[in-house]
Motif scaffolding. Structure first.
Motif, PDB file in Angstrom:
ATOM      1  N   ALA A   2       0.820  -6.981   4.703  1.00 32.11           N
ATOM      2  CA  ALA A   2       0.818  -5.531   4.847  1.00 32.11           C
ATOM      3  C   ALA A   2       1.539  -4.985   3.617  1.00 32.11           C
ATOM      4  O   ALA A   2       2.595  -5.500   3.233  1.00 32.11           O
ATOM      5  N   ILE A   3       0.957  -3.976   2.970  1.00 36.55           N
ATOM      6  CA  ILE A   3       1.537  -3.419   1.752  1.00 36.55           C
ATOM      7  C   ILE A   3       1.401  -1.901   1.800  1.00 36.55           C
ATOM      8  O   ILE A   3       0.364  -1.370   2.214  1.00 36.55           O
ATOM      9  N   THR A   4       2.434  -1.220   1.335  1.00 37.78           N
ATOM     10  CA  THR A   4       2.372   0.242   1.258  1.00 37.78           C
ATOM     11  C   THR A   4       1.627   0.634  -0.024  1.00 37.78           C
ATOM     12  O   THR A   4       2.143   1.314  -0.895  1.00 37.78           O
ATOM     13  N   ARG A   5       0.388   0.180  -0.094  1.00 36.57           N
ATOM     14  CA  ARG A   5      -0.505   0.471  -1.224  1.00 36.57           C
ATOM     15  C   ARG A   5      -1.880   0.765  -0.647  1.00 36.57           C
ATOM     16  O   ARG A   5      -2.322   0.095   0.288  1.00 36.57           O
ATOM     17  N   ALA A   6      -2.538   1.745  -1.199  1.00 37.34           N
ATOM     18  CA  ALA A   6      -3.870   2.107  -0.720  1.00 37.34           C
ATOM     19  C   ALA A   6      -4.836   0.934  -0.908  1.00 37.34           C
ATOM     20  O   ALA A   6      -4.711   0.168  -1.862  1.00 37.34           O
ATOM     21  N   ALA A   7      -5.782   0.811  -0.017  1.00 34.16           N
ATOM     22  CA  ALA A   7      -6.775  -0.263  -0.101  1.00 34.16           C
ATOM     23  C   ALA A   7      -7.577  -0.148  -1.394  1.00 34.16           C
ATOM     24  O   ALA A   7      -7.956  -1.166  -1.981  1.00 34.16           O
ATOM     25  N   GLU A   8      -7.808   1.076  -1.860  1.00 35.46           N
ATOM     26  CA  GLU A   8      -8.616   1.299  -3.061  1.00 35.46           C
ATOM     27  C   GLU A   8      -7.882   0.935  -4.343  1.00 35.46           C
ATOM     28  O   GLU A   8      -8.470   0.943  -5.425  1.00 35.46           O
ATOM     29  N   ALA A   9      -6.596   0.626  -4.255  1.00 37.66           N
ATOM     30  CA  ALA A   9      -5.796   0.361  -5.453  1.00 37.66           C
ATOM     31  C   ALA A   9      -6.162  -0.953  -6.129  1.00 37.66           C
ATOM     32  O   ALA A   9      -5.712  -1.217  -7.235  1.00 37.66           O
ATOM     33  N   GLY A  10      -6.944  -1.771  -5.478  1.00 34.08           N
ATOM     34  CA  GLY A  10      -7.352  -3.028  -6.081  1.00 34.08           C
ATOM     35  C   GLY A  10      -6.356  -4.137  -5.826  1.00 34.08           C
ATOM     36  O   GLY A  10      -5.411  -3.986  -5.068  1.00 34.08           O
ATOM     37  N   GLY A  11      -6.579  -5.253  -6.470  1.00 27.66           N
ATOM     38  CA  GLY A  11      -5.720  -6.412  -6.260  1.00 27.66           C
ATOM     39  C   GLY A  11      -6.169  -7.180  -5.031  1.00 27.66           C
ATOM     40  O   GLY A  11      -7.330  -7.165  -4.656  1.00 27.66           O
ATOM     41  N   GLU A  12      -5.231  -7.812  -4.395  1.00 30.65           N
ATOM     42  CA  GLU A  12      -5.532  -8.644  -3.236  1.00 30.65           C
ATOM     43  C   GLU A  12      -6.022  -7.823  -2.046  1.00 30.65           C
ATOM     44  O   GLU A  12      -5.705  -6.644  -1.914  1.00 30.65           O
ATOM     45  N   ALA A  13      -6.769  -8.462  -1.174  1.00 33.83           N
ATOM     46  CA  ALA A  13      -7.114  -7.841   0.102  1.00 33.83           C
ATOM     47  C   ALA A  13      -5.835  -7.799   0.925  1.00 33.83           C
ATOM     48  O   ALA A  13      -5.162  -8.818   1.091  1.00 33.83           O
ATOM     49  N   HIS A  14      -5.479  -6.632   1.391  1.00 32.58           N
ATOM     50  CA  HIS A  14      -4.240  -6.484   2.147  1.00 32.58           C
ATOM     51  C   HIS A  14      -4.456  -5.471   3.262  1.00 32.58           C
ATOM     52  O   HIS A  14      -5.483  -4.798   3.321  1.00 32.58           O
ATOM     53  N   ARG A  15      -3.472  -5.392   4.143  1.00 34.92           N
ATOM     54  CA  ARG A  15      -3.507  -4.392   5.202  1.00 34.92           C
ATOM     55  C   ARG A  15      -2.702  -3.199   4.704  1.00 34.92           C
ATOM     56  O   ARG A  15      -1.475  -3.254   4.646  1.00 34.92           O
ATOM     57  N   PRO A  16      -3.390  -2.127   4.296  1.00 36.70           N
ATOM     58  CA  PRO A  16      -2.670  -0.979   3.740  1.00 36.70           C
ATOM     59  C   PRO A  16      -1.958  -0.181   4.824  1.00 36.70           C
ATOM     60  O   PRO A  16      -2.514   0.067   5.901  1.00 36.70           O
ATOM     61  N   LEU A  17      -0.709   0.168   4.545  1.00 35.00           N
ATOM     62  CA  LEU A  17       0.072   1.008   5.450  1.00 35.00           C
ATOM     63  C   LEU A  17       0.766   2.080   4.629  1.00 35.00           C
ATOM     64  O   LEU A  17       1.206   1.817   3.507  1.00 35.00           O
ATOM     65  N   ASN A  18       0.897   3.260   5.201  1.00 35.09           N
ATOM     66  CA  ASN A  18       1.761   4.233   4.536  1.00 35.09           C
ATOM     67  C   ASN A  18       3.203   3.873   4.874  1.00 35.09           C
ATOM     68  O   ASN A  18       3.469   3.032   5.732  1.00 35.09           O
ATOM     69  N   LEU A  19       4.149   4.509   4.200  1.00 31.06           N
ATOM     70  CA  LEU A  19       5.555   4.139   4.366  1.00 31.06           C
ATOM     71  C   LEU A  19       6.027   4.314   5.809  1.00 31.06           C
ATOM     72  O   LEU A  19       6.720   3.445   6.346  1.00 31.06           O
ATOM     73  N   ALA A  20       5.637   5.404   6.453  1.00 38.09           N
ATOM     74  CA  ALA A  20       6.073   5.648   7.835  1.00 38.09           C
ATOM     75  C   ALA A  20       5.554   4.550   8.773  1.00 38.09           C
ATOM     76  O   ALA A  20       6.288   4.056   9.627  1.00 38.09           O
ATOM     77  N   ALA A  21       4.299   4.164   8.610  1.00 38.34           N
ATOM     78  CA  ALA A  21       3.726   3.114   9.462  1.00 38.34           C
ATOM     79  C   ALA A  21       4.406   1.774   9.195  1.00 38.34           C
ATOM     80  O   ALA A  21       4.686   1.014  10.126  1.00 38.34           O
ATOM     81  N   PHE A  22       4.687   1.494   7.925  1.00 36.23           N
ATOM     82  CA  PHE A  22       5.364   0.246   7.588  1.00 36.23           C
ATOM     83  C   PHE A  22       6.742   0.214   8.235  1.00 36.23           C
ATOM     84  O   PHE A  22       7.120  -0.782   8.858  1.00 36.23           O
ATOM     85  N   GLU A  23       7.497   1.292   8.084  1.00 39.35           N
ATOM     86  CA  GLU A  23       8.843   1.346   8.664  1.00 39.35           C
ATOM     87  C   GLU A  23       8.797   1.216  10.180  1.00 39.35           C
ATOM     88  O   GLU A  23       9.644   0.545  10.769  1.00 39.35           O
ATOM     89  N   ALA A  24       7.801   1.824  10.817  1.00 42.39           N
ATOM     90  CA  ALA A  24       7.671   1.715  12.271  1.00 42.39           C
ATOM     91  C   ALA A  24       7.408   0.264  12.685  1.00 42.39           C
ATOM     92  O   ALA A  24       8.009  -0.234  13.649  1.00 42.39           O
ATOM     93  N   GLU A  25       6.533  -0.416  11.968  1.00 44.80           N
ATOM     94  CA  GLU A  25       6.249  -1.816  12.283  1.00 44.80           C
ATOM     95  C   GLU A  25       7.472  -2.702  12.026  1.00 44.80           C
ATOM     96  O   GLU A  25       7.763  -3.611  12.797  1.00 44.80           O
TER      97      GLU A  25
END
Length: 167
Positions: free
Chosen positions: A20-43
Motif C-alpha cells: 500500500a502506498i500513498t501514491r496515485a495508481a497513475e504515477a507509474g512504477g510498481e503495481a501497488h494499492r494506492p491510498l490517500n494519506l487519511a486512508a493510510f493513517e486509518a489502516e
C-alpha cells in the motif's frame, strides 16, 4: 523481479506482497494499492500493516495478513525500505535479497527508464547501500539478460522456500 514473479506465480510456496502506498495508481512504477494519506493513517491505526514506513514523502505499508503466510511457512516476498529491515528482522524471519548490478549497468537501466534526471541518477548511484548489521543477506547479481537475472532470483527464492520448509 517481475519476470521472477511471473515464473513463480501460482506456486503455493510463495506470496508476493502488493504494498500500500500513498501514491496515485497513475504515477507509474510498481503495481501497488494506492491510498490517500487519511486512508493510510486509518489502516495503520487499525493495525492493518505488519510493517510501515515513510520515505521520499510517501507512506508504504505491508499488509498484516502476511503473518498467516509466514505461519504456513510460505516465503513472503516484499519490497522493503532499508530503514525498516532491522525492525522486520526482530519480528519476522527475514532474508534480505539484494538484487544488484555493476554501476554502469545500473546507470544504463535507470537512464532507459526515463523517470529520473541525469543528476538524480548520478545521486542515486553515489548513495552507498548500507544495511543493518546482523541481517541474513543473499545477493543476486543481475548483470546479464533479464531472463538470466530472473533465473538467479528464482533460484535464491527456491532456496529460501526449502529453508522455510526445514525450519
Amino acid at each position: 523481479m517481475a519476470l521472477a514473479r511471473a515464473r513463480l506465480e501460482g506456486d503455493p510456496r510463495f506470496r508476493f506482497v502488493q504494498r500500500a502506498i500513498t501514491r496515485a495508481a497513475e504515477a507509474g512504477g510498481e503495481a501497488h494499492r494506492p491510498l490517500n494519506l487519511a486512508a493510510f493513517e486509518a489502516e495503520r491505526e487499525a493495525g492493518h500493516f505488519a510493517l510501515w514506513w515513510n520515505v521520499h514523502g510517501l507512506f508504504y505499508g505491508i499488509p498484516r495478513d502476511i503473518e498467516a503466510d509466514l505461519a504456513a511457512r510460505r516465503v513472503v516476498v516484499a519490497n522493503l525500505s532499508r530503514g525498516v529491515l532491522a525492525e522486520a528482522a526482530t519480528r519476522y524471519p527475514l532474508r534480505v535479497l539484494v538484487v544488484t548490478a555493476p554501476v554502469a549497468v545500473l546507470a544504463a537501466r535507470l537512464t532507459a527508464r526515463g523517470r529520473e534526471s541525469a543528476a538524480d541518477i548520478e545521486a542515486r548511484l553515489q548513495r552507498e547501500m548500507t544495511l543493518a548489521p546482523g541481517l541474513d543477506i543473499a545477493t543476486v547479481m543481475n548483470d546479464a539478460t533479464p531472463e538470466e537475472g530472473a533465473a538467479r532470483v528464482v533460484a535464491e527464492l527456491t532456496r529460501a522456500a526449502e529453508d522455510a520448509r526445514r525450519s
